[in-house]
Design an enzyme around this catalytic site. Structure first.
Site, PDB file in Angstrom:
ATOM      1  N   MET A 185       0.462  -0.937  -0.062  1.00 57.92           N
ATOM      2  CA  MET A 185      -0.110  -0.026  -0.154  1.00 57.92           C
ATOM      3  C   MET A 185       0.875   1.328  -0.234  1.00 57.92           C
ATOM      4  SD  MET A 185      -3.125  -1.131   1.976  1.00 57.92           S
ATOM      5  CE  MET A 185      -2.951  -0.577   3.589  1.00 57.92           C
ATOM      6  N   GLY A 186       1.914   1.104  -0.370  1.00 58.28           N
ATOM      7  CA  GLY A 186       2.845   2.148  -0.700  1.00 58.28           C
ATOM      8  C   GLY A 186       3.004   2.720   1.131  1.00 58.28           C
TER       9      GLY A 186
ATOM     10  N   GLY B  25      10.958  -2.508   6.240  1.00 61.46           N
ATOM     11  CA  GLY B  25      10.205  -3.883   5.274  1.00 61.46           C
ATOM     12  C   GLY B  25      10.037  -4.381   4.068  1.00 61.46           C
ATOM     13  N   HIS B  26       9.631  -3.664   3.457  1.00 61.65           N
ATOM     14  CA  HIS B  26       8.350  -4.354   2.494  1.00 61.65           C
ATOM     15  C   HIS B  26       9.765  -3.955   1.404  1.00 61.65           C
ATOM     16  CE1 HIS B  26       5.454  -0.764   3.359  1.00 61.65           C
ATOM     17  NE2 HIS B  26       4.578  -1.590   2.806  1.00 61.65           N
TER      18      HIS B  26
ATOM     19  N   GLN C  51     -10.857  -3.023   1.773  1.00 61.58           N
ATOM     20  CA  GLN C  51      -9.674  -3.605   2.520  1.00 61.58           C
ATOM     21  C   GLN C  51     -10.191  -2.749   4.105  1.00 61.58           C
ATOM     22  OE1 GLN C  51      -5.944  -3.718   1.145  1.00 61.58           O
ATOM     23  NE2 GLN C  51      -5.160  -3.905   3.062  1.00 61.58           N
TER      24      GLN C  51
HETATM   25  P1  AMP Z   1       1.308  -2.752   3.384  1.00 60.13           P
HETATM   26  O1  AMP Z   1       1.955  -1.611   2.066  1.00 60.13           O
HETATM   27  O2  AMP Z   1       1.531  -2.704   4.964  1.00 60.13           O
HETATM   28  O3  AMP Z   1      -0.189  -3.662   3.030  1.00 60.13           O
HETATM   29  O4  AMP Z   1       2.452  -3.749   3.330  1.00 60.13           O
HETATM   30  C1  AMP Z   1       3.131  -4.654   2.123  1.00 60.13           C
HETATM   31  C2  AMP Z   1       3.521  -5.771   2.510  1.00 60.13           C
HETATM   32  O5  AMP Z   1       4.658  -5.569   3.690  1.00 60.13           O
HETATM   33  C3  AMP Z   1       2.635  -6.306   3.332  1.00 60.13           C
HETATM   34  O6  AMP Z   1       3.090  -8.374   3.109  1.00 60.13           O
HETATM   35  C4  AMP Z   1       3.186  -6.309   4.724  1.00 60.13           C
HETATM   36  O7  AMP Z   1       3.245  -8.200   5.655  1.00 60.13           O
HETATM   37  C5  AMP Z   1       4.944  -6.241   4.527  1.00 60.13           C
HETATM   38  N1  AMP Z   1       5.137  -5.953   5.693  1.00 60.13           N
HETATM   39  C6  AMP Z   1       5.122  -4.432   6.144  1.00 60.13           C
HETATM   40  N2  AMP Z   1       5.725  -4.017   7.556  1.00 60.13           N
HETATM   41  C7  AMP Z   1       7.059  -5.733   7.315  1.00 60.13           C
HETATM   42  C8  AMP Z   1       7.417  -5.603   8.185  1.00 60.13           C
HETATM   43  N3  AMP Z   1       8.098  -4.560   8.925  1.00 60.13           N
HETATM   44  N4  AMP Z   1       8.649  -6.411   8.029  1.00 60.13           N
HETATM   45  C9  AMP Z   1       8.174  -7.561   6.787  1.00 60.13           C
HETATM   46  N5  AMP Z   1       7.160  -6.938   6.001  1.00 60.13           N
HETATM   47  C10 AMP Z   1       6.258  -6.088   6.297  1.00 60.13           C
END
Ligand code: AMP
Length: 286
Positions: A30-31, A36-37, A61
C-alpha cells in the site's frame, strides 16, 4: 523502472516479459515504503527476471471508521526507493479502475477471515483477498512476497491460493524491525514521540513471553495473561487482542507448542499496531 497506471499496460508488460522467457516476482504493497517492504523487493530481485511492485491503497480493506483517507501516501518517494532497488515495474492503478461502477465480486476465506484482526476489522480480509486475487490475475506472478508482520494476512492468502488452485507461490518473509525492536509499519508515522516510545510495549511483551516460554511455561492462558498485564501497565496502550493460536487454523490453543503464533493488536493512542511471534523449537520465539 516503468511506472504503469492502467491494467491493460500492466498485463501487456508482463505478457511481453513472459514471451521472452522471464519469470515474474511480485510484491503487493500500500506504499509509503520502508525497509520491511524493501526486504520483500530484494527477495524477488534475487530470484526473478522481472520484479513488479504494486502500490495501491485498497479501499475495500478499510472499515468506514478506519484510516483510508489519512493513510500516508507519497508515490514520488516510493518510486525513488524502488528505482534504487532496481525494480522493473511499479504498478499504481486508480481505485476507479480496480473497482469500476457496479463492481460486485468479492473473495472470502471463510473461518480464517473472522479470527484475530478479522474479528475487530469486519470485512478487512474480504477486501485483502479480493484485491490480491485481482492483482494476481493482472500480473500473473510465479511468486508473491508477503511479510510475517501481517501473519494472519499471509495465512489467509495462502489458504485462498490453495482453495482456488491459483498458480502462484506465496513466500512469507521475516518481520523487519527498527533498531529498538518496533516492527516497521507505514502507520508508525502516525505516532508522536511519546507514543513511539510507548509502542515498544508490543515487542517488549512478546520478548518477555519468549523468556517465559523458554523457561518452560506452556500454558497459553498464562502467557496471554502475562502479555496483557505488561501492556496494561502502559498508559498510552489499549489492547485490541492478544491471542495464542495454531498457525494452521488460527484457532486458540491451550498449550504452546512449536509453531504456535502469538499475535497482538494494540492501539497506541489512536494508532492500531500489530505484531507477532512464532514459537520455535525449544520455546525460542522469532
Ligand atoms: P502494506 O504496505 O502494509 O500493505 O504491506 C505490504 C507488504 O509488506 C505486506 O506483505 C506486509 O506484511 C509487508 N510488510 C509490512 N511491514 C513489514 C515489516 N516490518 N517486515 C516485513 N514485511 C513487512
Amino acid at each position: 523502472m516503468k511506472i504503469l497506471a492502467t491494467i491493460a499496460e500492466m498485463k501487456a508488460a508482463v505478457r511481453a516479459a513472459r514471451s521472452q522467457g522471464q519469470t515474474v516476482g511480485f510484491v503487493p504493497t500500500m506504499g509509503f515504503l520502508h525497509e520491511g517492504h524493501l526486504s520483500l523487493v530484494r527477495a524477488s530481485k534475487s530470484t526473478f527476471g522481472l520484479t513488479v511492485v504494486s502500490v495501491f491503497v485498497n479501499p475495500t480493506q478499510f472499515g468506514p471508521q478506519e484510516d483510508f483517507k489519512t493513510y500516508p501516501r507519497d508515490l514520488a518517494r516510493d518510486a525513488a526507493m524502488l528505482e534504487k532497488e532496481g525494480v522493473d515495474i511499479l504498478f499504481n492503478p486508480e481505485a476507479g479502475a480496480m473497482y469500476p461502477p457496479g463492481y460486485g465480486t468479492y473473495v472470502e476465506v471463510q473461518g480464517l477471515q473472522d479470527r484475530l484482526c478479522g474479528a475487530s476489522r469486519p470485512g478487512h480480509f474480504r477486501g485483502v483477498c479480493t484485491v490480491v486475487l485481482k492483482l494476481f490475475e493482472i500480473i500473473r506472478p510465479d511468486v508473491a512476497y508477503f511479510g510475517r508482520k501481517d501473519a494472519h494476512q499471509a495465512i489467509v492468502l495462502t489458504r485462498m491460493v490453495r482453495d482456488l488452485n491459483l498458480d502462484v507461490r506465496i513466500d512469507v518473509r521475516p518481520i523487519v524491525r527498527e533498531a529498538d525492536g518496533l516492527a516497521m509499519s507505514s502507520r508508525n508515522t502516525y505516532l508522536n514521540p511519546a507514543e513511539r516510545q510507548a509502542a515498544l510495549v508490543l515487542i517488549r511483551s512478546l520478548r518477555a513471553a519468549g523468556t517465559w516460554i523458554a523457561a518452560g511455561e506452556r500454558r497459553a492462558a498464562a502467557v496471554v495473561a502475562g502479555i496483557r498485564e505488561m501492556i496494561g501497565r502502559e498508559p498510552l496502550a489499549r489492547i485490541d487482542y492478544v491471542e495464542a493460536v495454531g498457525a494452521a487454523d488460527l484457532g486458540p490453543v491451550e498449550t504452546i507448542e512449536d509453531g504456535t503464533l502469538i499475535a497482538l493488536a494494540v492501539f497506541i493512542g489512536k494508532t492500531r499496531l500489530i505484531d507477532n511471534a512464532v514459537v520455535g523449537p525449544e520455546g525460542k520465539i522469532w
